[in-house]
Design a protein around this motif. Structure first.
Motif, PDB file in Angstrom:
ATOM      1  N   LYS A  11       0.838  -1.200   0.000  1.00  9.35           N
ATOM      2  CA  LYS A  11       0.000   0.000   0.000  1.00  9.35           C
ATOM      3  C   LYS A  11       0.872   1.247   0.000  1.00  9.35           C
ATOM      4  O   LYS A  11       2.039   1.213   0.381  1.00  9.35           O
ATOM      5  N   ILE A  12       0.276   2.363  -0.426  1.00  7.54           N
ATOM      6  CA  ILE A  12       0.967   3.647  -0.349  1.00  7.54           C
ATOM      7  C   ILE A  12       1.091   4.045   1.117  1.00  7.54           C
ATOM      8  O   ILE A  12       0.163   3.863   1.913  1.00  7.54           O
ATOM      9  N   GLU A  13       2.245   4.560   1.483  1.00  9.02           N
ATOM     10  CA  GLU A  13       2.525   4.917   2.866  1.00  9.02           C
ATOM     11  C   GLU A  13       1.562   5.974   3.390  1.00  9.02           C
ATOM     12  O   GLU A  13       1.126   6.863   2.650  1.00  9.02           O
ATOM     13  N   ASP A  14       1.271   5.887   4.674  1.00  9.29           N
ATOM     14  CA  ASP A  14       0.497   6.936   5.332  1.00  9.29           C
ATOM     15  C   ASP A  14       1.328   8.216   5.408  1.00  9.29           C
ATOM     16  O   ASP A  14       2.565   8.172   5.427  1.00  9.29           O
ATOM     17  N   GLY A  15       0.651   9.338   5.457  1.00  9.85           N
ATOM     18  CA  GLY A  15       1.340  10.611   5.644  1.00  9.85           C
ATOM     19  C   GLY A  15       1.893  11.230   4.384  1.00  9.85           C
ATOM     20  O   GLY A  15       2.618  12.225   4.442  1.00  9.85           O
ATOM     21  N   ARG A  16       1.548  10.668   3.217  1.00 14.68           N
ATOM     22  CA  ARG A  16       2.028  11.205   1.946  1.00 14.68           C
ATOM     23  C   ARG A  16       0.982  12.136   1.336  1.00 14.68           C
ATOM     24  O   ARG A  16      -0.222  11.986   1.563  1.00 14.68           O
ATOM     25  N   THR A  17       1.427  13.090   0.528  1.00 12.79           N
ATOM     26  CA  THR A  17       0.524  14.007  -0.144  1.00 12.79           C
ATOM     27  C   THR A  17      -0.065  13.346  -1.392  1.00 12.79           C
ATOM     28  O   THR A  17       0.347  12.253  -1.792  1.00 12.79           O
ATOM     29  N   ASP A  18      -1.006  14.048  -2.030  1.00 15.32           N
ATOM     30  CA  ASP A  18      -1.657  13.482  -3.215  1.00 15.32           C
ATOM     31  C   ASP A  18      -0.677  13.231  -4.353  1.00 15.32           C
ATOM     32  O   ASP A  18      -0.891  12.335  -5.179  1.00 15.32           O
ATOM     33  N   ALA A  46       4.406   7.090  -2.673  1.00 15.43           N
ATOM     34  CA  ALA A  46       5.466   6.215  -2.168  1.00 15.43           C
ATOM     35  C   ALA A  46       4.857   4.995  -1.480  1.00 15.43           C
ATOM     36  O   ALA A  46       3.995   5.121  -0.611  1.00 15.43           O
ATOM     37  N   PHE A  47       5.339   3.822  -1.851  1.00  9.45           N
ATOM     38  CA  PHE A  47       4.784   2.567  -1.333  1.00  9.45           C
ATOM     39  C   PHE A  47       5.508   2.079  -0.079  1.00  9.45           C
ATOM     40  O   PHE A  47       6.729   2.209   0.046  1.00  9.45           O
ATOM     41  N   ALA A  48       4.721   1.507   0.827  1.00 10.39           N
ATOM     42  CA  ALA A  48       5.254   0.694   1.923  1.00 10.39           C
ATOM     43  C   ALA A  48       5.136  -0.754   1.451  1.00 10.39           C
ATOM     44  O   ALA A  48       4.039  -1.314   1.400  1.00 10.39           O
TER      45      ALA A  48
END
Length: 368
Positions: free
Chosen positions: A280-287, A291-293
């Motif tokens: 999934k895309i990392e938490d705390g990223r902008t639109d 960036a993936f976790a």
């Protein structure tokens, strides 16, 4: 800094493939234009990037496609490594970066992106998804099954011979020689190293104790080689050697099947795509920051968790409008269905999904 005009290097096959694709589309009826094809006017000028050597072949293909609709534009890309590319982007020495890891949230918070206008955010587009092949050179052995703990032990230096019981246990039909293992790692700051060590740490942190790192830990055994090409050449040249490299440059070299759940899986674009689907895309990223976790511990059938997501990194707002237009169009070309198909054909990467393409195009639209 010496840059390579990749439009002239190795893109002939990509041009041919894209031309044939276009012809086939015309014969089959009208199709929706790609973002770059729908531009009101062709662009011109220089676009300069630097970064991941893993992306080099894909960027050659994307440049060939980009130049079909923008013949007066020049794209230059120096495959100096992910770390160098990010540092140059921060310093304002290049217009965009290619990186096998995204900027960390705290790095973005510090700001200071010299390539961007003041107070601009950045966009990070997951344009290149590729398995990392664990390649080896052992006389008489063409394939090996290894679990994460064994791979970790080899690169940590605790497993030192090819006939070690840990290797033999999962390779009962192989004739393993009493030969010293020579682990080969990247000497430069490398996103490929970061992704590879992330896999080791996530699955065998009691064996690989250095965590996920871009620079090989000091004092850890092995031979150092510069860039992907250096690792490949070192493994090919040295009997007993083992290394890790983007699969686009590992064709024809013996490789490891890694244990995932109860099966052993060889590197493939399909396996990387399955593993990405579990992430999934990392938490705390902008639109604009996709960036993936990455889930390295997935047991999904067919997944190959030793892979990298390599990003195209640019500014939401540039100081120069023409650079912004060039960057936007080039990124659109890279994530287009045609661009992804060409990269898959030439570099062996896994095309991004339609959903991720939609997200990526929305992020790219933020570039001004």
């Amino acid at each position: 800094m010496k840059l390579t005009r990749i439009a002239q290097l190795g893109a002939v096959a990509a041009v041919a493939a894209l031309t044939l694709t276009a012809c086939a589309a015309n014969e089959g009826g009208s199709t929706a234009p790609t973002s770059s094809e729908s531009q009101a006017a062709a662009l011109s000028g220089n676009l300069v990037g630097q970064g991941a050597s893993s992306q080099q072949v894909a960027i050659q293909a994307w440049t060939a496609a980009f130049n079909q609709t923008n013949p007066d534009a020049v794209v230059e890309y120096d495959p100096a490594g992910s770390g160098t590319g990010r540092e140059s982007f921060l310093a304002g020495a290049v217009n965009f970066a290619g990186s096998d890891r995204a900027f960390k949230v705290d790095e973005i918070a510090k700001g200071g992106f010299g390539a961007c206008a003041a107070d601009s955010g950045i966009v990070e587009i997951p344009a290149y998804v590729s398995p990392i092949a664990i390649i080896f050179n052992v006389p008489g052995v063409k394939s090996l099954n290894l679990d994460a703990a064994t791979v970790s032990g080899i690169f940590a230096g605790t497993i030192t011979k090819w006939n070690d019981p840990a290797i033999a246990a999962d390779n009962k039909d192989a004739t393993l020689p009493d030969l010293a293992i020579n682990p080969v790692h990247r000497s430069d700051k490398s996103g490929t190293t970061a992704n590879f060590t992330d896999y080791l740490s996530a699955n065998a942190k009691d064996v690989w104790t250095w965590g996920s790192v871009e620079e090989w830990p000091a004092g850890v055994v092995g031979e150092a080689a510069e860039k992907t090409s250096g690792v490949v050449e070192a493994v090919k040249a040295g009997e007993g050697s083992i290394g890790y490299a983007d699969s686009s440059q590992a064709a024809g070299i013996a490789s490891v099947k890694v244990k995932v759940g109860s099966e052993f899986v060889e590197h493939s674009p399909e396996g990387a795509a399955i593993a990405l689907d579990a992430s999934k895309i990392e938490d705390g990223r902008t639109d604009g920051d996709l960036a993936f976790a990455i889930d390295r511990t997935t047991t999904a059938s067919g997944a190959y968790p030793v892979f990298l997501v390599s990003y195209l990194i640019g500014c939401e707002q540039y100081k120069d409008e023409n650079v912004a237009a060039l960057t936007k169009a080039f990124f659109q070309t890279a994530v287009s269905e045609e661009g992804q198909s060409s990269a898959a054909k030439n570099a062996g990467s896994a095309p991004i999904s339609d959903d991720l393409r939609t997200q990526s195009l929305a992020a790219i639209d933020l570039i001004k």
